[in-house]
Write a protein that holds these residues in place. Structure first.
Motif, PDB file in Angstrom:
ATOM      1  N   VAL A 184       0.830  -1.216   0.000  1.00 56.74           N
ATOM      2  CA  VAL A 184       0.000   0.000   0.000  1.00 56.74           C
ATOM      3  C   VAL A 184       0.857   1.256   0.000  1.00 56.74           C
ATOM      4  CG1 VAL A 184      -2.035  -1.049   1.037  1.00 56.74           C
ATOM      5  CG2 VAL A 184      -0.239  -0.109   2.516  1.00 56.74           C
ATOM      6  N   THR A 192      -3.933   5.443  -1.862  1.00 60.07           N
ATOM      7  CA  THR A 192      -5.111   4.592  -1.719  1.00 60.07           C
ATOM      8  C   THR A 192      -6.289   5.432  -1.239  1.00 60.07           C
ATOM      9  OG1 THR A 192      -4.328   3.955   0.477  1.00 60.07           O
ATOM     10  CG2 THR A 192      -3.860   2.450  -1.337  1.00 60.07           C
ATOM     11  N   ALA A 251      -6.664   1.920  -5.449  1.00 57.75           N
ATOM     12  CA  ALA A 251      -5.263   2.312  -5.400  1.00 57.75           C
ATOM     13  C   ALA A 251      -4.882   2.994  -6.700  1.00 57.75           C
ATOM     14  CB  ALA A 251      -4.377   1.088  -5.164  1.00 57.75           C
TER      15      ALA A 251
END
Length: 125
Positions: A29, A34, A100
């Motif tokens: 991530v 995100t 994302a």
């Protein structure tokens, strides 16, 4: 490419809290901006919040409708993004999606490259 899986949705009452999770696999991530989006029945998908991390720190952005009630965060050890939702209202009812983007500051839905399948949040008044 990164895969995203949301969880944590459910049926709650107005004023309650709920925490959504977005678990990532196939990528980290920290490599992406995100975000959370939601889509209510009969409405277009709308932006809720986003988070990114740069050399200057963590950057977050919220829609006006959730500012002060929702908090986005990430746990890099768990490779997961969260959305803490407090003081929920009936108008928060929607399917919530995580996404994302490879862009630093995506400003449109089509600038997000990867999407989860969504989790339903229903708030009864």
């Amino acid at each position: 490419q990164v895969q995203l899986v949301e969880s944590g949705g459910g049926l709650v009452r107005s004023g309650d809290s709920l925490r959504l999770s977005c678990a990532a696999s196939g990528g980290t991530v920290s490599s992406y901006t995100t975000g959370w989006f939601r889509q209510a029945p009969g409405k277009e998908r709308e932006f809720v919040s986003r988070i990114s991390h740069s050399w200057s720190g963590v950057h977050t952005l919220y829609a006006d409708s959730v500012k002060g009630r929702f908090t986005v965060s990430r746990d890099y050890g768990k490779n997961t993004m969260y959305l803490q939702m407090n003081n929920l209202k009936a108008e928060d009812t929607a399917v919530y999606y995580c996404a994302a983007s490879t862009r630093d500051y995506p400003s449109a839905i089509d600038e997000y490259d990867y999407w989860g399948q969504g989790t339903q949040v229903t708030v009864s008044s």
